[in-house]
Write an enzyme that holds these catalytic residues in place. Structure first.
Site, short mmCIF file in Angstrom:
data_model
loop_
_atom_site.label_atom_id
_atom_site.label_comp_id
_atom_site.label_asym_id
_atom_site.label_seq_id
_atom_site.Cartn_x
_atom_site.Cartn_y
_atom_site.Cartn_z
N ASP A 152 -1.55 3.30 4.34
CA ASP A 152 -0.82 2.06 4.62
C ASP A 152 -0.43 1.35 3.31
O ASP A 152 -1.28 1.02 2.49
CB ASP A 152 -1.74 1.18 5.48
N ASP A 223 4.74 -3.78 12.61
CA ASP A 223 3.66 -3.60 13.60
C ASP A 223 4.08 -3.91 15.04
O ASP A 223 4.83 -4.85 15.30
CB ASP A 223 2.47 -4.49 13.24
C1 GLA Z 1 -1.02 -2.81 8.92
C2 GLA Z 1 -0.69 -1.62 9.82
C3 GLA Z 1 -1.48 -1.73 11.11
C4 GLA Z 1 -2.96 -1.78 10.79
C5 GLA Z 1 -3.27 -2.92 9.83
C6 GLA Z 1 -4.70 -2.88 9.33
O1 GLA Z 1 -0.58 -4.01 9.46
O2 GLA Z 1 0.68 -1.55 10.06
O3 GLA Z 1 -1.19 -0.66 11.95
O4 GLA Z 1 -3.35 -0.55 10.22
O5 GLA Z 1 -2.42 -2.88 8.68
O6 GLA Z 1 -5.00 -3.86 8.40
#
Ligand code: GLA
Length: 402
Positions: A152, A223
């Site tokens: 990520d 997200d």
């Molecule tokens: C980001 C990702 C999510 C999750 C969070 C965790 O927002 O896109 O899917 O993994 O981080 O902190």
């Protein structure tokens, strides 16, 4: 006699000796030949995930029949990380006393285990990530028995991209791609097949470059959350990406929210159906221990899962829309076709029913199919009226489209 039987063995041994150096160059077993299926901790548990909860999720995947339906990955998302020691080894925090033992437990259930990190100094949740420790971390994951890594971007943006190339977006993107390439190589170097999941929200047309550096799936958007508007907005952003998906490399419109928040049954059904049409990874994100039977029925609908996991690996596409109603199709192995009619609107009644144009789908005459939510056989005719409730879907598999 002895000599005669031992000769072929010698020949085999010689052959193996000749082949051995080559064999080492042969690619690792293919992972993610079909869109990965499993469960991930983030959408429901977020930072409340711990060893006990992951074990419970693994137990539930088995007990609910989800494992038998194809859900195999048990993925720990952010917040498992502790601190690095003097030798740079990253330790787990107190929620995860022994990651190797947890991996062994998950494996003992016939499941696989995934973990989470990022290319920056910190994860999105502010925990330690992999910057400068890529090879070390990848090796540790392999030693633990990890089968899947979600990587990520988050803090890499300010800490590296914006810092090193403050006024040059393209240079920032090159830094980002190099960082994913680095982890892709580090994973490969472990010799363990590990699914590589890119999470950088679709920046810089990730679908164009992720497969070349070993990406098996890549998030295409920001997200998801358990609200219809967000799920629908993500769906709309998938248009045109169908060319980039295929066996071993998939667009990822984010993990499932089925069973979360206040989504209605129709919305849960529509979300699951459309993710199957998109050949999306199916990572359940709900609390499996307290799953309602109707949610389990959605997540384990074998017919819908078969659309998602179809051997052809061809992502579906929107063929046309008429007001708030959209018609998507997906070509399936053996010449079959999936048709999804989604009513994205809130209200539409028999006074003004939607009429399905088979002609626009390139189909001629009546079509015989199976309604994958009622399980009943249906006959589709050109311009037939369909009454579909708001945020609901009509999903049909036509075995032999004409
Ligand atoms: C980001 C990702 C999510 C999750 C969070 C965790 O927002 O896109 O899917 O993994 O981080 O902190």
């Amino acid at each position: 006699m002895r000599l005669a039987t031992s000769l072929p063995l010698v020949a085999i041994a010689l052959n193996l000796a000749v082949l051995a150096p080559q064999a080492q160059l042969v690619a690792l077993p293919v992972v993610a030949e079909k869109p990965p299926m499993g469960w991930n901790s983030w959408n429901y548990f977020a930072e409340r995930v711990d060893d006990k909860g992951v074990r419970a999720a693994a137990d539930q995947l088995v007990a609910t029949g989800m494992k038998d339906a194809g859900y195999v990955y048990v993925n720990i998302d952010d917040t498992w990380e502790g601190e690095r020691d003097a030798s740079g080894v990253l330790h787990t925090n107190s929620k995860f006393p022994d990651m190797k033992a947890l991996a062994d437990y998950v494996h003992s259930k016939g499941l696989k285990i995934g973990i989470y990190s990022g290319p920056g100094p910190k994860t999105c949740g502010g925990y330690a990530a992999s910057l400068g420790h890529e090879e070390q971390d990848a090796k540790m994951y392999a030693e633990w028995g990890i089968d899947y890594l979600k990587y990520d971007l988050c803090s890499f943006i300010p800490a590296v991209m914006q810092k090193q190339a403050p006024d040059d977006k393209a240079a920032q993107m090159r830094l980002m791609i190099a960082a994913y390439d680095k982890m892709g190589k580090a994973l490969k170097a472990t010799g363990r097949p590990i699914v590589f999941s890119l999470c950088q929200y679709g920046w810089d047309a990730v679908w164009e470059w992720a497969p070349a550096l070993g990406g098996n799936l890549w998030r295409t958007t920001g997200d998801i959350n358990p609200h219809w508007d967000r799920i629908y907005a993500i769906l709309e952003q998938q248009e045109g990406l169908e060319a980039y998906a295929g066996p071993g490399h998939w667009n990822d419109p984010d993990m499932l929210e089925v069973g979360n928040g206040k989504l209605s049954l129709a919305e849960n059904r529509a979300h699951f159906s459309m993710w199957a049409m998109l050949a999306a990874p199916l990572l359940a994100g709900n609390d499996l221990t307290n799953m309602k039977p109707e949610i389990k029925a959605i997540l384990t609908n074998r017919d819908v899962i078969a659309i998602d996991q179809d051997a052809l690996g061809k992502q579906g596409a929107r063929i046309y829309s008429d007001g708030e109603v959209e018609v998507w199709t997906r070509q399936l192995a053996g010449g079959a076709l999936a048709v999804a009619v989604l009513n994205a609107g809130d209200n539409r009644y028999s006074t003004h029913p939607f009429r399905l144009s088979l002609a626009k789908l390139g189909l001629h005459g009546a079509q015989h199919g199976k309604d994958l939510w009622t399980g009943k056989n249906v006959e589709l005719t050109n311009d037939m009226p369909l009454e579909i409730a708001g945020h609901d879907v009509f999903l049909v598999r036509i075995a032999a489209p004409k």
